[in-house]
Enzyme design. Structure first.
Site, PDB file in Angstrom:
ATOM      1  N   PRO A   5       0.645  -1.276  -0.020  1.00 18.11           N
ATOM      2  CA  PRO A   5       0.090   0.112  -0.039  1.00 18.11           C
ATOM      3  C   PRO A   5       0.924   1.500  -0.010  1.00 18.11           C
ATOM      4  CG  PRO A   5       0.330  -0.617   2.334  1.00 18.11           C
ATOM      5  CD  PRO A   5       1.046  -1.676   1.319  1.00 18.11           C
ATOM      6  N   CYS A  44      -3.085   1.517   9.593  1.00 15.27           N
ATOM      7  CA  CYS A  44      -4.089   0.345   9.720  1.00 15.27           C
ATOM      8  C   CYS A  44      -4.198   0.131  11.484  1.00 15.27           C
ATOM      9  CB  CYS A  44      -3.895  -0.859   8.852  1.00 15.27           C
ATOM     10  SG  CYS A  44      -2.223  -1.255   8.998  1.00 15.27           S
ATOM     11  N   GLU A  78      -2.618  -8.842   5.471  1.00 16.22           N
ATOM     12  CA  GLU A  78      -2.555  -7.845   6.378  1.00 16.22           C
ATOM     13  C   GLU A  78      -3.691  -6.780   5.916  1.00 16.22           C
ATOM     14  OE1 GLU A  78      -2.310  -4.670   8.361  1.00 16.22           O
ATOM     15  OE2 GLU A  78      -0.372  -4.367   8.106  1.00 16.22           O
ATOM     16  N   LYS A 120       4.429  -5.408  -6.595  1.00 20.73           N
ATOM     17  CA  LYS A 120       3.636  -4.170  -6.948  1.00 20.73           C
ATOM     18  C   LYS A 120       3.463  -3.361  -6.185  1.00 20.73           C
ATOM     19  CE  LYS A 120      -0.383  -3.173  -7.554  1.00 20.73           C
ATOM     20  NZ  LYS A 120      -0.144  -1.978  -7.343  1.00 20.73           N
TER      21      LYS A 120
HETATM   22  P1  ADP Z   1      -6.178   1.429  -0.054  1.00 20.85           P
HETATM   23  O1  ADP Z   1      -7.655   1.594   0.011  1.00 20.85           O
HETATM   24  O2  ADP Z   1      -5.353   1.743   1.148  1.00 20.85           O
HETATM   25  O3  ADP Z   1      -5.576   2.281  -1.218  1.00 20.85           O
HETATM   26  P2  ADP Z   1      -6.078  -0.646  -1.667  1.00 20.85           P
HETATM   27  O4  ADP Z   1      -6.429  -2.144  -0.914  1.00 20.85           O
HETATM   28  O5  ADP Z   1      -6.814  -0.202  -2.685  1.00 20.85           O
HETATM   29  O6  ADP Z   1      -5.729   0.145  -0.127  1.00 20.85           O
HETATM   30  O7  ADP Z   1      -4.693  -0.828  -2.182  1.00 20.85           O
HETATM   31  C1  ADP Z   1      -3.370  -1.506  -1.709  1.00 20.85           C
HETATM   32  C2  ADP Z   1      -2.779  -2.111  -2.998  1.00 20.85           C
HETATM   33  O8  ADP Z   1      -3.733  -3.108  -3.534  1.00 20.85           O
HETATM   34  C3  ADP Z   1      -2.254  -0.966  -3.845  1.00 20.85           C
HETATM   35  O9  ADP Z   1      -0.768  -1.601  -4.307  1.00 20.85           O
HETATM   36  C4  ADP Z   1      -3.426  -1.076  -5.107  1.00 20.85           C
HETATM   37  O10 ADP Z   1      -2.475  -0.907  -6.129  1.00 20.85           O
HETATM   38  C5  ADP Z   1      -3.585  -2.810  -4.830  1.00 20.85           C
HETATM   39  N1  ADP Z   1      -4.720  -2.957  -5.689  1.00 20.85           N
HETATM   40  C6  ADP Z   1      -6.153  -2.276  -5.627  1.00 20.85           C
HETATM   41  N2  ADP Z   1      -6.988  -2.868  -6.242  1.00 20.85           N
HETATM   42  C7  ADP Z   1      -6.355  -4.151  -6.953  1.00 20.85           C
HETATM   43  C8  ADP Z   1      -6.850  -5.230  -7.558  1.00 20.85           C
HETATM   44  N3  ADP Z   1      -8.007  -5.050  -8.132  1.00 20.85           N
HETATM   45  N4  ADP Z   1      -5.883  -6.036  -8.135  1.00 20.85           N
HETATM   46  C9  ADP Z   1      -4.668  -5.901  -7.560  1.00 20.85           C
HETATM   47  N5  ADP Z   1      -4.132  -5.172  -6.767  1.00 20.85           N
HETATM   48  C10 ADP Z   1      -5.096  -3.945  -6.302  1.00 20.85           C
END
Ligand code: ADP
Length: 474
Positions: free
Chosen positions: A145, A279, A245, A170
């Site tokens: 994140p 968090c 997490e 990623k």
């Molecule tokens: P926040 O709401 O704190 O931004 P997210 O769960 O949306 O938390 O994001 C955490 C991570 O998950 C980031 O690296 C984001 O790019 C990734 N992410 C969000 N949506 C997807 C998805 N559909 N597939 C893979 N990774 C994702």
């Protein structure tokens, strides 16, 4: 390897390699750009990791540990430039970026120290014996994140490296530059090419391709519960072991006999770090009646004095990460007001000349209750919902009234009471008179909808190891 995984090799892939800007959330200025990679890049990255990992795993443990610990040393050495980079793309105050680097480095130091203690075990039975070996899982993947762009990656990469795994990472689209810089630092410390690779671009196709690749043997995610659920269901297609997490909704219980100064220090450290975007930030502050008014007065004074602005300008609170984050804070505050909450501090935004409009005021809401959104969902902002309780049993019941179970805090005057309360809390980590309970030496992770799996300490390394039993008849 030190750069995003590959370069475009055919015209069809060039579309994917459009660049994505990275912006400073305090000013909206572009501070860098990264390639928009796609599934073909995931395949290339996994290829490279799969060819490099067996050699990395075969290195003597102590040689690998020396490199892992060198990664920590180099992170600390690069502190000045790296902290500016974290602040530029994430927004947090420079001092917090420096603290994040020290925290991240400590995961490498702890992993390097602990890996030597994980040795094969021998179980002797009548007529036979078995050896249990702990083998690296192989190529692993992580999605991280934006709130701690270095530390959340470090927790995963340190364990992967120490155990002899490779890792494709990623990072969040808001904060990829820190991850790319991390990979360069790891390479300079001696981590072989292909063992740590960063992929940037649209999260959904990248994540999907990572979770489809049968050569990926473990997946570790830190982020929202919603995305964690989606990724876990995708990982189930293989099935692939996952560590999640996820979100948290920490209660902070303050008892009548607590030292007031200590209670305020714990709150300030746990709540306002990263402008509340952690968090493990307290989202429900539960005050026993006898200390309620004194605490509210003292917290209001301290919270009102917090300054906001660009992280490089010596402020206490940086911006929230984006407009959606600000809108969520405002929705929660508005909803609390509609449900009878009393906003005794803040509630609005600070308008700062020349800066983006992403600076919610430190906010205190009295009379918080379970009907309110802020009682159920993570606010991820500098908002303190407060509720009064009378008995310890009532406090514990309110504290456990959550679908989350990551961190909880207790402030009280007696060590035995602190221990007793801590034992009754359904959370993965409990700070007793401690606003910063998450350190690299101990396992960190949640229960309930906060996920599962542990990072940190020796247990964190086991997430990346397969216990393999070899049984022999005498
Ligand atoms: P926040 O709401 O704190 O931004 P997210 O769960 O949306 O938390 O994001 C955490 C991570 O998950 C980031 O690296 C984001 O790019 C990734 N992410 C969000 N949506 C997807 C998805 N559909 N597939 C893979 N990774 C994702």
């Amino acid at each position: 390897m030190s750069k995003p995984a590959s370069t475009p090799s055919d015209p069809l892939r060039e579309v994917e390699h459009a660049v994505l800007p990275v912006c400073d959330p305090a000013t909206d200025q572009v501070v860098g750009e990264v390639p928009c990679q796609g599934p073909a890049d995931v395949a290339d990255a996994v290829d490279r990791a799969a060819s490099a990992q067996p050699d990395w795993a075969r290195r003597p443990t102590m040689e690998r540990a020396e490199i892992v610990s060198e990664v920590g040393r180099r992170l600390r050495e690069d502190d000045r430039a790296l902290s500016r980079l974290i602040t530029a793309e994430q927004g947090k105050p420079l001092g917090e970026s420096e603290a994040e680097i020290a925290y991240a480095a400590s995961f490498f130091e702890v992993a390097a120290a602990e890996i030597g203690a994980i040795v094969p075990e021998e179980i002797v039975m009548t007529g036979k014996r078995a050896t249990i070996e702990y083998r690296p899982m192989g190529v692993t993947a992580a999605i991280t994140p934006w709130n701690f762009p270095l530390a959340m990656l470090a927790k995963k990469a340190a364990a992967a490296l120490a155990t002899g795994c490779g890792q494709i990472v990623k990072p969040a689209e808001q904060t990829p530059l820190t991850a790319i810089r991390f990979a360069e630092i790891a390479a300079s410390a001696g981590v072989p090419d292909g063992i740590i690779q960063i992929l940037t671009g649209d999260p959904d196709p990248l994540g999907d391709a990572i979770l489809r690749d049968p050569r990926v043997r473990r997946f570790s995610f830190t982020g929202s519960t919603e995305v964690g659920r989606l990724l876990m269901s995708r990982a189930a297609r293989q099935p692939l072991p996952v560590s999640l997490e996820l979100g948290g909704h920490a209660p902070l219980l303050v008892f009548d006999d607590a030292d007031l100064d200590r209670a305020i220090e714990v709150t300030m450290a746990a709540k306002f770090r990263n402008a509340g975007q952690t968090c493990i930030a307290p989202n429900r502050i539960l005050l026993q009646s006898g200390i309620h008014d004194r605490y509210v007065e003292a917290l209001s004074r301290r919270a009102a004095a917090l300054t906001s602005g660009r992280g490089v300008d010596g402020v206490d609170l940086g911006p929230l990460i984006d407009d959606a984050a600000v809108a969520k804070v405002e929705t929660h505050v508005g909803d609390a007001e509609e449900h009878g909450g009393d906003i005794v501090l803040g509630g609005g935004r600070r308008s700062l000349p020349g800066l983006a409009d992403r600076f919610p005021e430190p906010t205190i809401i009295l009379g918080a209750d379970p009907r309110m959104l802020c009682w159920r969902e993570e606010t991820f902002g500098p908002v303190c919902p407060i509720r009064r309780f009378e008995t310890a049993e009532e406090g514990i019941r309110l504290a456990n009234d959550s679908s989350y179970g990551l961190a909880a805090y207790v402030v009280c005057g007696s060590a035995s009471q602190g221990a007793r309360i801590a034992q009754s809390l359904e959370y993965g980590i409990v700070g007793v008179n401690d606003g910063l309970p998450a350190v690299a030496q101990v396992p960190f992770g949640g229960v309930k909808h906060s996920g599962f799996g542990r990072e940190g300490g020796r247990l964190g390394l086991h997430e990346y190891l397969v216990p393999t039993t070899i049984s022999r008849v005498d």
